[in-house]
Design an enzyme around this catalytic site. Structure first.
Site, PDB file in Angstrom:
ATOM      1  N   ASP A   1       1.385  -3.353   1.126  1.00  0.00           N
ATOM      2  CA  ASP A   1       0.397  -4.071   0.003  1.00  0.00           C
ATOM      3  C   ASP A   1      -0.360  -5.046   0.716  1.00  0.00           C
ATOM      4  O   ASP A   1       0.197  -5.932   1.496  1.00  0.00           O
ATOM      5  CB  ASP A   1       1.130  -4.697  -1.091  1.00  0.00           C
ATOM      6  CG  ASP A   1       0.345  -5.360  -2.093  1.00  0.00           C
ATOM      7  OD1 ASP A   1      -0.388  -4.471  -2.761  1.00  0.00           O
ATOM      8  OD2 ASP A   1       0.863  -6.049  -2.799  1.00  0.00           O
TER       9      ASP A   1
ATOM     10  N   GLU B   1      -2.494   1.439  -0.394  1.00  0.00           N
ATOM     11  CA  GLU B   1      -3.311   1.549  -1.507  1.00  0.00           C
ATOM     12  C   GLU B   1      -4.755   1.852  -1.097  1.00  0.00           C
ATOM     13  O   GLU B   1      -5.269   1.364  -0.281  1.00  0.00           O
ATOM     14  CB  GLU B   1      -3.225   0.441  -2.463  1.00  0.00           C
ATOM     15  CG  GLU B   1      -3.056   0.822  -3.866  1.00  0.00           C
ATOM     16  CD  GLU B   1      -2.648  -0.538  -4.685  1.00  0.00           C
ATOM     17  OE1 GLU B   1      -2.639  -0.361  -5.882  1.00  0.00           O
ATOM     18  OE2 GLU B   1      -2.500  -1.249  -4.125  1.00  0.00           O
TER      19      GLU B   1
ATOM     20  N   ASP C   1       5.249  -8.759  -4.563  1.00  0.00           N
ATOM     21  CA  ASP C   1       4.711  -7.816  -3.797  1.00  0.00           C
ATOM     22  C   ASP C   1       5.495  -7.000  -3.011  1.00  0.00           C
ATOM     23  O   ASP C   1       4.715  -5.867  -2.682  1.00  0.00           O
ATOM     24  CB  ASP C   1       3.921  -8.910  -2.496  1.00  0.00           C
ATOM     25  CG  ASP C   1       3.050 -10.041  -3.122  1.00  0.00           C
ATOM     26  OD1 ASP C   1       2.294  -9.460  -3.832  1.00  0.00           O
ATOM     27  OD2 ASP C   1       3.149 -11.015  -2.879  1.00  0.00           O
TER      28      ASP C   1
END
Ligand SMILES: [Zn+2]
Length: 396
Positions: free
Chosen positions: A188, A273, A354
């Site tokens: 992330d 992502e 996170d």
């Protein structure tokens, strides 16, 4: 796989002038392309790529206002047309909804005091011994800080705002796979920390000196804005700002290389992502500076994964990764950013915000892989990933 190799180059004063002409012509052609397309768009007229190029290069050369386009290598002008075409396509695709993710703005016109560049394919450059031959410029001295792994297919000649020149080659490099390992990781990307991994390792920080330099940079920029336009003090202040920018850029790149190498070396697969998608969720936070840093990091992870025989894939679809419990999959609802830790109401697991997001990214990446439909999984992306702002992305 295709990668970029960048070297500092030292053009002689005469070559600098020739390059300045080429930069200027490429800039004008690029801007003319945008204008021609804008006009056609406003008039509801469909215009082909070859027609655009014919108007802004071939026809323009015949006019007295643009006759000087004939003084530079035409390959640089053709590449400028292609760059403009790509920028326009991205914007247009975004307008019409064909391009997913964050809205792309109308491509910016190139400006004189920004970074300048020309892109050349094989018919516009050559390697003459130790020197780089650029059409209509000559043999330029290169500092070969490392060997080129193969004969380059294209080169971008760049002048940064601080006045330094670089050549960025696109080369083919053979993969050198590392021995396999079992670990897989979801990452992330963040602001406070650059990377949070799903494996519970300590977060990889954004280097602190970037922030310190940021303050310095802000002060230098302020000083610049106080200088009178056109004065030599202003020119000096602009150089100072540019030099600070360079240091920030080099520091960030160095850190990104190390981070990417660590992630790829320690894991068989890395999932992240897709930035186009996560940008939606982060519009308010995602400053372009951080965006640039993130996409640069992902580009390097992709390159190194290809190099070392590892998998890198982007999780393409939109999922609120910070809202779903990675242990039981229940969607817990939106949380303000100030909430760093939460407890899942369904299963009672205590999550770090996170790390939980990174775990969800890992799970989504694995699911994509086992579906193996290929739609959103594109391993070893190399140059196809959005690069640093303002550079040309592919060798095509
Ligand atoms: Zn749960």
């Amino acid at each position: 796989m295709q990668v970029r190799y960048r070297y500092r180059i030292y053009p002689m004063p005469g070559q600098q002038q020739a390059l300045a002409r080429a930069f200027g012509c490429a800039r004008v052609v690029y801007n003319d392309c945008l204008r021609v397309r804008d006009e056609a768009h406003a008039a509801g007229e469909k215009i082909s790529d070859t027609e655009v190029q014919r108007r802004v290069v071939t026809v323009a050369k015949q006019t007295p206002e643009r006759a000087w386009l004939g003084e530079v290598a035409s390959v640089a002008l053709v590449q400028a047309c292609q760059d403009a075409r790509r920028a326009y396509r991205n914007w247009f695709g975004s307008l019409s909804g064909q391009r997913k993710g964050r809205k792309v703005r109308h491509p910016a016109f190139r400006r004189k005091h920004r970074r300048q560049s020309i892109r050349l394919t094989r018919n516009g450059f050559a390697l003459h011994g130790e020197r780089l031959y650029v059409a209509k410029v000559g043999d330029i001295k290169v500092k070969w800080s490392r060997d080129l792994p193969s004969v380059p297919s294209s080169v971008t000649v760049i002048m940064e705002t601080d006045g330094r020149y670089y050549a960025s080659f696109v080369v083919e490099r053979k993969a050198t796979p590392l021995p396999g390992c079992d670990a897989e990781v979801g990452i992330d990307l963040g602001l406070a920390s650059l990377v949070i991994t799903s494996d519970g390792e300590p977060p990889i920080p954004n280097p602190r000196f970037l922030r310190a330099r940021g303050r310095k940079l802000a002060r230098a920029q302020q000083a610049l804005s106080r200088k009178q336009k056109g004065s030599s003090n202003r020119a000096k202040a602009r150089k100072r700002v540019a030099a600070l920018h360079r240091k920030v850029r080099e520091t960030r790149l160095d850190h990104a290389h190390k981070t990417a190498l660590k992630l790829v070396r320690d894991n068989q697969a890395v999932y992240a992502e897709d930035l186009c998608v996560s940008g939606l969720a982060r519009t308010r936070l995602a400053k372009s500076v951080h965006d640039a840093g993130w996409s640069q990091l992902l580009r390097l992870v992709g390159e190194k994964a290809g190099q070392y025989g590892r998998t890198f894939a982007k999780v393409g679809r939109f999922e609120p990764t910070s809202q779903v419990c990675s242990a039981c999959g229940v969607k817990d609802g939106p949380k303000p950013l100030s909430v760093r830790q939460w407890t899942c109401a369904a299963c009672g697991t205590i999550h770090d915000r996170d790390v939980n997001a990174a775990k969800n990214i890992l799970a989504a990446g694995r699911a994509d892989k086992s579906n193996a439909c290929g739609g959103s999984v594109r391993p070893g992306l190399g140059l196809a990933v959005p690069g640093e702002a303002g550079t040309h992305r592919s060798a095509a």
